[in-house]
Design a protein around this motif. Structure first.
Motif, PDB file in Angstrom:
ATOM      1  N   THR A 109     -44.093 -53.048  99.189  1.00  0.00           N
ATOM      2  CA  THR A 109     -43.579 -52.247  99.469  1.00  0.00           C
ATOM      3  C   THR A 109     -43.584 -50.718  99.279  1.00  0.00           C
ATOM      4  N   THR A 110     -43.588 -50.789  98.066  1.00  0.00           N
ATOM      5  CA  THR A 110     -44.365 -49.627  97.258  1.00  0.00           C
ATOM      6  C   THR A 110     -45.537 -48.811  97.033  1.00  0.00           C
ATOM      7  N   ASN A 141     -46.414 -48.827 106.559  1.00  0.00           N
ATOM      8  CA  ASN A 141     -44.881 -48.802 106.232  1.00  0.00           C
ATOM      9  C   ASN A 141     -43.371 -47.942 106.109  1.00  0.00           C
ATOM     10  N   ASP A 142     -43.878 -46.991 105.163  1.00  0.00           N
ATOM     11  CA  ASP A 142     -43.171 -45.722 104.916  1.00  0.00           C
ATOM     12  C   ASP A 142     -43.160 -44.938 106.127  1.00  0.00           C
TER      13      ASP A 142
END
Length: 433
Positions: free
Chosen positions: A361-362, A342-343
């Motif tokens: 997303t975090t 994702n990152d």
């Protein structure tokens, strides 16, 4: 009757994830209908298999307890290893399998398709100039449902000697017309196998690595690009890091436009030193980086595995692992490892999977930052599973007692005649894909 009911319910809970695949490599994997389907490959005891099973990615799971389901009851499953599989975005219910090795004195169509709705395998009734069967090909499918097949090896028998011939032919199979054609090979890569192809959103195919002969690996600092819209080849010298040349690697394209390359060898059964690579296709020319990750699962495969992108997870399945002592220290695996992509600045190996619709997303709480934290996460997940089972058992017992009391109360009524049956339990125990 109620003791049987409780026993059956416990068996359903205990066997919900009952399928454990054999150690294998050179299988294929395809993501469709919230499932990752696995087919074939070579195991420790069989050169060719038709093992067929899937990983359910519609539910959360942990790599220590995988929701795997066996599909061996389906007929006409093709035996294969070293084949290639692909799912076309515009063909909603089909997995296509191309080429691969055959058993001695066997014949098989070049293209098989599994219909995920009808749950049947069919041979494609293909037309046109058929290419020779090849193994270790790079395969993608574009938005027009055309399958592009590049490179691979095929056999040529000379006397009593079988030699491998390397190909750089670009064969195209139109799944709507079931027809073969050929693309241009002007400025194409040299004949090779064990490379990798990735389709970009603009219709261009990026070809990375491979081997032109056993032990002669292609550099990754120069990549080849095929434009499906204009039938033209070009090559690009990348910037950034200079990854080690390799073959037997895998690659996935993230939603951020990065190609994540995983695994590969740069000598027979010797893993490339940089097992995880990032190619940014948002810049011109494309740029390589070698992500720095503090912890990698052990064992981790380096060849013969598959990598499948589901949401923001790259699911790496099975393949050859190595303990650092060359071919004598290599062994096949039946494990799965996962990378959260994702990152782009912080790729992380994780032990827990959350379905794409529920992804945060975090949240990185399941990241493998150390063996200690990994063991702690596994323990917590195991405790959760145990608590769930205990709660389920207690609930079943309470429901059973209530039904028993209700039955005792009304069993002597003249207007009710009950014939006990366990058909309901049998129906519940059937698996459905």
């Amino acid at each position: 009757m109620f003791s049987i009911f409780i026993f059956l319910q416990l068996m359903i809970i205990a066997n919900s994830y009952s399928y454990i695949p054999l150690n294998r490599d050179e299988h294929v994997a395809s993501y469709i209908d919230n499932k990752v389907f696995f087919l074939g490959g070579e195991t420790d005891t069989q050169d060719l298999t038709n093992d067929f099973f899937f990983l359910d990615v519609s539910i959360p799971f942990n790599t220590s307890s995988l929701p795997m389901y066996d599909l061996s009851s389906i007929t006409q499953i093709p035996y294969n290893r070293r084949a290639s599989s692909v799912v076309c975005e515009t063909v909603k219910d089909a997995i296509f399998v191309w080429g691969g090795d055959l058993c001695l004195n066997c014949s098989s169509p070049l293209i098989f398709a599994f219909n995920t709705t009808a749950k049947v395998w069919n041979a494609a009734n293909d037309k046109g100039i058929k290419p020779p069967r090849r193994r270790f090909s790079s395969v993608v499918c574009d938005k027009k449902a055309k399958i592009y097949i590049l490179d691979g090896t095929f056999d040529q028998v000379i006397g009593n000697i079988t030699t491998y011939n390397y190909s750089n032919e670009l064969d195209i199979f139109d799944t709507s017309q079931l027809n073969w054609s050929q693309g241009s090979n002007l400025n194409a890569p040299i004949p090779h196998d064990i490379g990798n192809a990735t389709l970009l959103s603009d219709g261009k195919i990026v070809y990375i690595g491979g081997s032109s002969a056993y032990g002669q690996y292609l550099e990754l600092t120069q990549i080849f690009i095929y434009d499906t819209l204009n039938d033209k080849w070009s090559k690009m010298n990348t910037t950034g890091a200079s990854p080690v040349a390799r073959g037997f690697h895998t690659a996935v394209l993230t939603r951020q436009g990065h190609i994540i390359v995983y695994g590969g060898e740069n000598a027979p059964f010797i893993p490339a030193s940089d097992q995880l690579l990032d190619l940014d296709t948002n810049v011109q020319p494309f740029k390589w980086t070698i992500p720095s990750i503090s912890f990698t699962p052990n064992p981790a495969p380096f060849k013969g595995h598959t990598s499948t992108l589901v949401g923001d997870y790259m699911i790496v399945a099975f393949g050859w692992c190595n303990n650092g002592t060359g071919s004598s220290g290599s062994f096949r695996s039946n494990k799965i490892i996962m990378l959260n992509v994702n990152d782009t600045n912080n790729y992380m190996w994780v032990s827990s999977f959350t379905p794409p619709s529920n992804l945060s997303t975090t949240s990185q709480s399941a990241a493998y930052t150390s063996p200690t934290e990994s063991n702690s996460n596994n323990k917590n997940n195991n405790i959760s599973v145990i608590i769930g089972i205990v709660v389920g058992i207690v609930g079943i017992i309470l429901i059973s007692v209530a039904i028993f009391l209700f039955y005792r109360r009304y069993k002597n009524r003249d207007d009710i005649y009950v014939i006990p049956s366990d058909d309901t339990f049998k129906k519940r125990s059937k698996s459905v894909i």
